[in-house]
Design a protein around this motif. Structure first.
Motif, PDB file in Angstrom:
ATOM      1  N   PRO A 120       0.785  -1.242   0.000  1.00  0.00           N
ATOM      2  CA  PRO A 120       0.000   0.000   0.000  1.00  0.00           C
ATOM      3  C   PRO A 120       0.818   1.294   0.000  1.00  0.00           C
ATOM      4  N   MET A 121       2.139   1.201  -0.138  1.00  0.00           N
ATOM      5  CA  MET A 121       2.963   2.410  -0.145  1.00  0.00           C
ATOM      6  C   MET A 121       3.110   2.879  -1.597  1.00  0.00           C
ATOM      7  N   LEU A 122       2.340   3.894  -1.969  1.00  0.00           N
ATOM      8  CA  LEU A 122       2.269   4.315  -3.367  1.00  0.00           C
ATOM      9  C   LEU A 122       2.922   5.667  -3.649  1.00  0.00           C
ATOM     10  N   VAL A 123       3.597   6.238  -2.676  1.00  0.00           N
ATOM     11  CA  VAL A 123       4.218   7.557  -2.873  1.00  0.00           C
ATOM     12  C   VAL A 123       5.196   7.553  -4.045  1.00  0.00           C
ATOM     13  N   PRO A 124       6.106   6.564  -4.178  1.00  0.00           N
ATOM     14  CA  PRO A 124       7.031   6.589  -5.328  1.00  0.00           C
ATOM     15  C   PRO A 124       6.310   6.558  -6.673  1.00  0.00           C
ATOM     16  N   ALA A 125       5.262   5.727  -6.799  1.00  0.00           N
ATOM     17  CA  ALA A 125       4.521   5.633  -8.066  1.00  0.00           C
ATOM     18  C   ALA A 125       3.812   6.941  -8.376  1.00  0.00           C
ATOM     19  N   LEU A 126       3.173   7.539  -7.380  1.00  0.00           N
ATOM     20  CA  LEU A 126       2.451   8.793  -7.588  1.00  0.00           C
ATOM     21  C   LEU A 126       3.412   9.927  -7.932  1.00  0.00           C
ATOM     22  N   LEU A 127       4.583   9.920  -7.302  1.00  0.00           N
ATOM     23  CA  LEU A 127       5.566  10.964  -7.582  1.00  0.00           C
ATOM     24  C   LEU A 127       6.111  10.844  -9.002  1.00  0.00           C
ATOM     25  N   LEU A 128       6.342   9.610  -9.475  1.00  0.00           N
ATOM     26  CA  LEU A 128       6.809   9.435 -10.850  1.00  0.00           C
ATOM     27  C   LEU A 128       5.732   9.868 -11.842  1.00  0.00           C
ATOM     28  N   ALA A 129       4.473   9.524 -11.564  1.00  0.00           N
ATOM     29  CA  ALA A 129       3.377   9.963 -12.430  1.00  0.00           C
ATOM     30  C   ALA A 129       3.296  11.486 -12.466  1.00  0.00           C
ATOM     31  N   ALA A 130       3.475  12.119 -11.308  1.00  0.00           N
ATOM     32  CA  ALA A 130       3.433  13.586 -11.244  1.00  0.00           C
ATOM     33  C   ALA A 130       4.586  14.198 -12.045  1.00  0.00           C
ATOM     34  N   SER A 131       5.757  13.565 -12.008  1.00  0.00           N
ATOM     35  CA  SER A 131       6.898  14.065 -12.772  1.00  0.00           C
ATOM     36  C   SER A 131       6.610  14.011 -14.268  1.00  0.00           C
ATOM     37  N   TYR A 132       6.006  12.908 -14.717  1.00  0.00           N
ATOM     38  CA  TYR A 132       5.633  12.798 -16.132  1.00  0.00           C
ATOM     39  C   TYR A 132       4.609  13.856 -16.522  1.00  0.00           C
ATOM     40  N   LEU A 133       3.610  14.053 -15.662  1.00  0.00           N
ATOM     41  CA  LEU A 133       2.588  15.062 -15.956  1.00  0.00           C
ATOM     42  C   LEU A 133       3.199  16.460 -16.011  1.00  0.00           C
ATOM     43  N   LEU A 134       4.133  16.746 -15.127  1.00  0.00           N
ATOM     44  CA  LEU A 134       4.792  18.049 -15.103  1.00  0.00           C
ATOM     45  C   LEU A 134       5.457  18.344 -16.446  1.00  0.00           C
ATOM     46  N   PHE A 135       6.218  17.346 -16.962  1.00  0.00           N
ATOM     47  CA  PHE A 135       6.962  17.567 -18.204  1.00  0.00           C
ATOM     48  C   PHE A 135       6.138  17.285 -19.465  1.00  0.00           C
ATOM     49  N   SER A 136       4.888  16.853 -19.279  1.00  0.00           N
ATOM     50  CA  SER A 136       4.004  16.624 -20.418  1.00  0.00           C
ATOM     51  C   SER A 136       2.964  17.727 -20.587  1.00  0.00           C
ATOM     52  N   ILE A 137       2.597  18.380 -19.466  1.00  0.00           N
ATOM     53  CA  ILE A 137       1.505  19.358 -19.501  1.00  0.00           C
ATOM     54  C   ILE A 137       1.954  20.753 -19.100  1.00  0.00           C
ATOM     55  N   VAL A 138       2.718  20.844 -18.019  1.00  0.00           N
ATOM     56  CA  VAL A 138       3.098  22.161 -17.484  1.00  0.00           C
ATOM     57  C   VAL A 138       4.358  22.691 -18.171  1.00  0.00           C
ATOM     58  N   ILE A 139       5.438  21.956 -18.068  1.00  0.00           N
ATOM     59  CA  ILE A 139       6.694  22.312 -18.740  1.00  0.00           C
ATOM     60  C   ILE A 139       6.900  21.266 -19.831  1.00  0.00           C
ATOM     61  N   VAL A 140       6.377  21.541 -21.003  1.00  0.00           N
ATOM     62  CA  VAL A 140       6.355  20.523 -22.057  1.00  0.00           C
ATOM     63  C   VAL A 140       7.751  20.340 -22.645  1.00  0.00           C
ATOM     64  N   ILE A 141       8.235  19.106 -22.545  1.00  0.00           N
ATOM     65  CA  ILE A 141       9.563  18.753 -23.068  1.00  0.00           C
ATOM     66  C   ILE A 141       9.397  17.672 -24.129  1.00  0.00           C
ATOM     67  N   GLY A 142      10.080  17.815 -25.224  1.00  0.00           N
ATOM     68  CA  GLY A 142      10.056  16.812 -26.283  1.00  0.00           C
ATOM     69  C   GLY A 142      11.456  16.638 -26.831  1.00  0.00           C
ATOM     70  N   PRO A 143      11.718  15.551 -27.498  1.00  0.00           N
ATOM     71  CA  PRO A 143      10.827  14.424 -27.755  1.00  0.00           C
ATOM     72  C   PRO A 143      10.598  13.572 -26.512  1.00  0.00           C
ATOM     73  N   HIS A 144       9.888  12.458 -26.702  1.00  0.00           N
ATOM     74  CA  HIS A 144       9.480  11.620 -25.580  1.00  0.00           C
ATOM     75  C   HIS A 144      10.688  11.116 -24.777  1.00  0.00           C
ATOM     76  N   ALA A 145      11.777  10.762 -25.448  1.00  0.00           N
ATOM     77  CA  ALA A 145      12.950  10.236 -24.743  1.00  0.00           C
ATOM     78  C   ALA A 145      13.513  11.259 -23.761  1.00  0.00           C
ATOM     79  N   ILE A 146      13.592  12.518 -24.183  1.00  0.00           N
ATOM     80  CA  ILE A 146      14.108  13.567 -23.294  1.00  0.00           C
ATOM     81  C   ILE A 146      13.147  13.808 -22.142  1.00  0.00           C
ATOM     82  N   ARG A 147      11.835  13.733 -22.433  1.00  0.00           N
ATOM     83  CA  ARG A 147      10.829  13.884 -21.380  1.00  0.00           C
ATOM     84  C   ARG A 147      10.995  12.792 -20.323  1.00  0.00           C
TER      85      ARG A 147
END
Length: 199
Positions: A120-147
């Motif tokens: 039930p310890m999901l902090v690492p998974a949620l933090l990684l998802a948040a990092s992806y969302l940050l660089f996909s929506i807020v600070i958009v970085i491309g291409p996908h490999a660099i993101r």
């Protein structure tokens, strides 16, 4: 010896490249041949084989990280440093599989599977998802490999500043190291191929 069993089991589980095998078996499609980057990954299965096949592969790729970690969590002490290797083993297996260490994928889906295996310890998974969302929506970085490199790098840096289990911190760093390293190797190989074709 218990830790060695779970490390080997996780590595072998990670070495099963469902994103390569499933499309070949059911769609008669070689993901390496038809995808732009030649990566046997879940994203390419969605693009080349559709949502149903992509969903199946995603579930299997998550599962091959989830089940070894969840089982090990019940069998060994997650507070001891060898547990970091248990976490990293499925990711390493996907990136550098036992059959052919040069043919592995970029290990994104299996990384999420490993982290979900800590339930039930999901902090690492949620933090990684948040990092992806940050660089996909807020600070958009491309291409996908660099993101992905940015997301895994920030995830490891932030998580390792948080108080808690040192073995999990080490495991997060090892996962990030494998994923970032695999992306850099793959990008370097594809850049050399592009340069060769452009001549």
């Amino acid at each position: 010896m218990e830790y060695i069993f779970w490390i080997v089991f996780g590595y072998l589980s990670g070495s099963i490249l469902f994103a390569e095998w499933i499309p070949k078996r059911f769609c008669h499609t070689d993901i390496r041949e038809v995808s732009e980057d030649g990566n046997p990954g879940t994203f390419n299965v969605f693009r080349q084989c559709g949502a149903a096949m992509g969903g199946l592969v995603l579930a299997l790729e998550l599962g091959k990280g989830f089940f070894p970690v969840q089982a090990a969590l019940r069998a060994v002490d997650s507070g001891r440093w060898p547990f970091a290797l248990v976490l990293a083993a499925p990711v390493l297996g996907h990136a550098f599989p036992v059959k052919d260490r040069r043919s592995g994928g970029k290990s994104i889906a299996v990384s999420f599977g490993v982290l979900l295996g800590l339930y039930p310890m999901l902090v690492p998974a949620l933090l990684l998802a948040a990092s992806y969302l940050l660089f996909s929506i807020v600070i958009v970085i491309g291409p996908h490999a660099i993101r992905s490199i940015a997301a895994f790098g920030m995830w490891a840096a932030v998580y390792c500043q948080m108080p808690g289990n040192a073995a999990l911190h080490l495991g997060v760093c090892l996962i990030a190291f494998v994923v970032i390293g695999k992306h850099l190797v793959s990008e370097g190989r594809h850049q050399r191929q592009r340069d060769r074709f452009s001549r």
